[in-house]
Motif scaffolding. Structure first.
Motif, PDB file in Angstrom:
ATOM      1  N   ARG A 192     -45.355  -1.805  -3.485  1.00 21.71           N
ATOM      2  CA  ARG A 192     -44.610  -1.786  -3.353  1.00 21.71           C
ATOM      3  C   ARG A 192     -43.699  -2.691  -2.361  1.00 21.71           C
ATOM      4  O   ARG A 192     -42.059  -2.447  -2.380  1.00 21.71           O
ATOM      5  CB  ARG A 192     -45.112  -0.533  -1.750  1.00 21.71           C
ATOM      6  N   ASP A 193     -44.177  -3.709  -2.969  1.00 21.13           N
ATOM      7  CA  ASP A 193     -42.900  -5.208  -1.826  1.00 21.13           C
ATOM      8  C   ASP A 193     -42.223  -5.847  -3.543  1.00 21.13           C
ATOM      9  O   ASP A 193     -42.946  -5.235  -4.691  1.00 21.13           O
ATOM     10  CB  ASP A 193     -43.393  -5.997  -1.040  1.00 21.13           C
ATOM     11  N   ARG A 194     -41.337  -6.606  -2.994  1.00 21.13           N
ATOM     12  CA  ARG A 194     -41.198  -7.313  -3.880  1.00 21.13           C
ATOM     13  C   ARG A 194     -41.609  -8.369  -4.683  1.00 21.13           C
ATOM     14  O   ARG A 194     -41.351  -9.569  -3.370  1.00 21.13           O
ATOM     15  CB  ARG A 194     -39.106  -7.646  -4.019  1.00 21.13           C
ATOM     16  N   TRP A 195     -41.782  -9.068  -5.533  1.00 22.37           N
ATOM     17  CA  TRP A 195     -43.304  -9.651  -5.813  1.00 22.37           C
ATOM     18  C   TRP A 195     -41.452 -11.021  -6.959  1.00 22.37           C
ATOM     19  O   TRP A 195     -42.069 -12.427  -6.899  1.00 22.37           O
ATOM     20  CB  TRP A 195     -43.986  -9.679  -6.841  1.00 22.37           C
ATOM     21  N   SER A 196     -40.995 -10.423  -7.809  1.00 25.72           N
ATOM     22  CA  SER A 196     -40.120 -11.347  -8.355  1.00 25.72           C
ATOM     23  C   SER A 196     -38.693 -12.091  -7.554  1.00 25.72           C
ATOM     24  O   SER A 196     -38.331 -10.813  -6.266  1.00 25.72           O
ATOM     25  CB  SER A 196     -40.124 -10.650  -9.793  1.00 25.72           C
ATOM     26  N   GLU A 197     -38.443 -12.723  -7.867  1.00 28.17           N
ATOM     27  CA  GLU A 197     -36.676 -12.994  -7.241  1.00 28.17           C
ATOM     28  C   GLU A 197     -34.894 -12.118  -7.419  1.00 28.17           C
ATOM     29  O   GLU A 197     -35.586 -11.592  -8.537  1.00 28.17           O
ATOM     30  CB  GLU A 197     -36.337 -14.901  -7.168  1.00 28.17           C
ATOM     31  N   ARG A 198     -34.198 -12.235  -6.465  1.00 26.09           N
ATOM     32  CA  ARG A 198     -33.284 -11.648  -7.261  1.00 26.09           C
ATOM     33  C   ARG A 198     -32.098 -12.340  -6.855  1.00 26.09           C
ATOM     34  O   ARG A 198     -32.566 -13.519  -5.279  1.00 26.09           O
ATOM     35  CB  ARG A 198     -32.671 -10.145  -7.099  1.00 26.09           C
ATOM     36  N   ARG A 199     -30.835 -12.338  -6.893  1.00 22.73           N
ATOM     37  CA  ARG A 199     -29.634 -12.935  -5.957  1.00 22.73           C
ATOM     38  C   ARG A 199     -29.237 -12.226  -4.758  1.00 22.73           C
ATOM     39  O   ARG A 199     -29.301 -10.751  -4.452  1.00 22.73           O
ATOM     40  CB  ARG A 199     -28.658 -12.571  -6.578  1.00 22.73           C
ATOM     41  N   GLU A 200     -29.258 -12.738  -3.285  1.00 21.48           N
ATOM     42  CA  GLU A 200     -29.007 -12.422  -2.114  1.00 21.48           C
ATOM     43  C   GLU A 200     -27.344 -11.261  -1.969  1.00 21.48           C
ATOM     44  O   GLU A 200     -26.585 -11.525  -2.629  1.00 21.48           O
ATOM     45  CB  GLU A 200     -28.853 -13.670  -1.315  1.00 21.48           C
ATOM     46  N   PRO A 201     -27.879  -9.996  -1.734  1.00 18.20           N
ATOM     47  CA  PRO A 201     -26.659  -9.361  -0.631  1.00 18.20           C
ATOM     48  C   PRO A 201     -25.544 -10.299  -0.346  1.00 18.20           C
ATOM     49  O   PRO A 201     -26.013 -10.474   0.162  1.00 18.20           O
ATOM     50  CB  PRO A 201     -27.846  -7.640  -0.680  1.00 18.20           C
ATOM     51  N   ASP A 202     -24.640  -8.823  -0.664  1.00 20.36           N
ATOM     52  CA  ASP A 202     -23.336  -9.472   0.033  1.00 20.36           C
ATOM     53  C   ASP A 202     -23.911  -9.598   1.827  1.00 20.36           C
ATOM     54  O   ASP A 202     -23.511 -10.203   2.817  1.00 20.36           O
ATOM     55  CB  ASP A 202     -22.191  -9.026  -0.125  1.00 20.36           C
ATOM     56  N   GLU A 203     -24.327  -7.829   1.786  1.00 24.84           N
ATOM     57  CA  GLU A 203     -24.365  -7.368   3.277  1.00 24.84           C
ATOM     58  C   GLU A 203     -25.710  -7.372   4.140  1.00 24.84           C
ATOM     59  O   GLU A 203     -26.424  -7.388   3.277  1.00 24.84           O
ATOM     60  CB  GLU A 203     -24.191  -6.638   3.254  1.00 24.84           C
ATOM     61  N   ALA A 204     -26.432  -7.769   5.169  1.00 22.47           N
ATOM     62  CA  ALA A 204     -27.893  -7.986   5.371  1.00 22.47           C
ATOM     63  C   ALA A 204     -28.651  -6.514   5.432  1.00 22.47           C
ATOM     64  O   ALA A 204     -27.307  -5.531   5.761  1.00 22.47           O
ATOM     65  CB  ALA A 204     -27.396  -8.381   6.896  1.00 22.47           C
ATOM     66  N   ALA A 205     -29.745  -6.006   5.233  1.00 21.69           N
ATOM     67  CA  ALA A 205     -30.205  -4.651   5.241  1.00 21.69           C
ATOM     68  C   ALA A 205     -30.757  -4.988   6.827  1.00 21.69           C
ATOM     69  O   ALA A 205     -30.638  -5.537   7.559  1.00 21.69           O
ATOM     70  CB  ALA A 205     -31.836  -4.944   4.770  1.00 21.69           C
ATOM     71  N   PRO A 206     -29.621  -3.552   7.513  1.00 26.60           N
ATOM     72  CA  PRO A 206     -29.669  -3.121   8.623  1.00 26.60           C
ATOM     73  C   PRO A 206     -31.752  -3.230   8.619  1.00 26.60           C
ATOM     74  O   PRO A 206     -32.244  -2.444   8.323  1.00 26.60           O
ATOM     75  CB  PRO A 206     -29.418  -1.706   8.994  1.00 26.60           C
TER      76      PRO A 206
END
Length: 336
Positions: A167-181
């Motif tokens: 269920r969790d993300r094992w690969s990488e992706r670019r940083e989002p513009d806003e922080a996840a609440p």
């Protein structure tokens, strides 16, 4: 880690756990072609001996909580071993290694602001005796991390099947513009799983004061959003990869992304990231022997597009990994 004999089945079990840190014993058994009971016994023995552990991690990029910098230290003769342990006691250090090569020690340090980093680099770090030079490389993009490391011990279809259930993300992706609440309960869940990433839903629920179904639903929501990630922590030598090294590369800026992606797909690369500073691509590798290290450098690193310079340092001792000081060193810092 206590002395422990590790056989081929143990290594396969660990490899399955790397592919899916929260996989059930039955799922791991299917992947390694063994029984659920055997996997349960093997995994209990490995965890009790400290050979492997599973932790949760708050993704600093998704949450915007912190950034990372690799700090390399060149030390006076004999000083690296003496400063590595107190450096590992910093809350900010996620990993610390003593090396042999052009530098003597490397640490990954998390910082929350430029002022925080300034205080660490300009005030706290210079307090250590024996530091002759420091080099810092801020992480600006991760191509691969230990969350998704696949050492190549299991067939690709088995790894793919295990990863498909995560269920969790094992690969990488670019940083989002806003922080996840995150809510107060989210914070509590992450805090508990950082200590034990394989904690049952029932135990997690009891610790957080909610029902097991709520604990599972909120945890899986955090995983899906990429905020909470799971990691299997193991020293490469347990898997037969006795040479652990760090590479610092200078790549033509137009080729950093391509070179990073090539390395990210390589089974001997534990992590690789684009950085600022005197080197723009930094990472950790694990290979089985000196000859394998030579082959990796000559055949993989040597053929990277845009390669200008390569520097390699071999790890002599892991002082801290994934936020935990090596168990055999804990008594030296007065921890039980």
């Amino acid at each position: 880690m206590t002395s422990l004999k590790v056989d081929d089945l143990d290594r396969l079990v660990i490899a399955a756990l790397l592919a899916h840190p929260r996989a059930t014993h039955a799922t791991i058994g299917q992947a390694v072609r063994s029984s659920e009971a055997t996997v349960s016994r093997r995994l209990m023995r490995l965890r009790r001996a400290g050979a492997v552990r599973v932790v949760g991690a708050l993704d600093s990029q998704i949450s915007h909580r912190a950034r990372s910098v690799f700090v390399r230290l060149r030390c006076a003769p004999g000083a690296a071993d003496e400063l590595a342990l107190p450096l590992a006691q910093w809350n900010e250090t996620g990993s610390v290694k003593v090396l042999t090569g052009s530098v003597d020690c490397v640490a990954e340090i998390a910082y929350t602001s430029n002022e925080h980093l300034y205080a660490l680099m300009m005030h706290r770090l210079p307090q250590f005796d024996g530091v002759m030079a420091t080099f810092s490389n801020q992480v600006i993009r991760r191509f691969s991390t230990p969350h998704g490391w696949n050492p190549g011990l299991l067939p690709e279809d088995a790894v793919a099947g295990l990863r498909a259930d995560r269920r969790d993300r094992w690969s990488e992706r670019r940083e989002p513009d806003e922080a996840a609440p995150m809510t107060e309960l989210d914070e509590q869940i992450v805090g508990e799983l950082i200590g034990d990433g394989r904690m049952s839903w029932q135990e997690l629920a009891a610790r957080c004061g909610v029902t097991p179904s709520t604990a599972r639903r909120r945890t899986e929501a955090l995983m899906t959003r990429g905020v909470l990630r799971m990691r299997t922590v193991v020293e490469p030598e347990v898997l037969g990869l006795t040479v652990n090294a760090f590479v610092w590369l200078t790549i033509n800026p137009t080729k950093i992304g391509l070179a990073g992606e090539i390395l990210a797909r390589h089974r001997n690369v534990v992590m690789i990231a684009a950085t600022t500073g005197d080197r723009n691509l930094c990472g950790e590798i694990a290979v089985a022997s000196d000859s394998a290290l030579y082959e990796f450098l000559s055949e993989t690193v040597g053929h990277l597009p845009g390669l200008i310079h390569a520097d390699v340092a071999v790890a002599l001792r892991t002082v801290k990994r994934a936020g935990m000081i090596a168990p055999e060193l804990l008594t030296a810092v007065g921890q039980p």
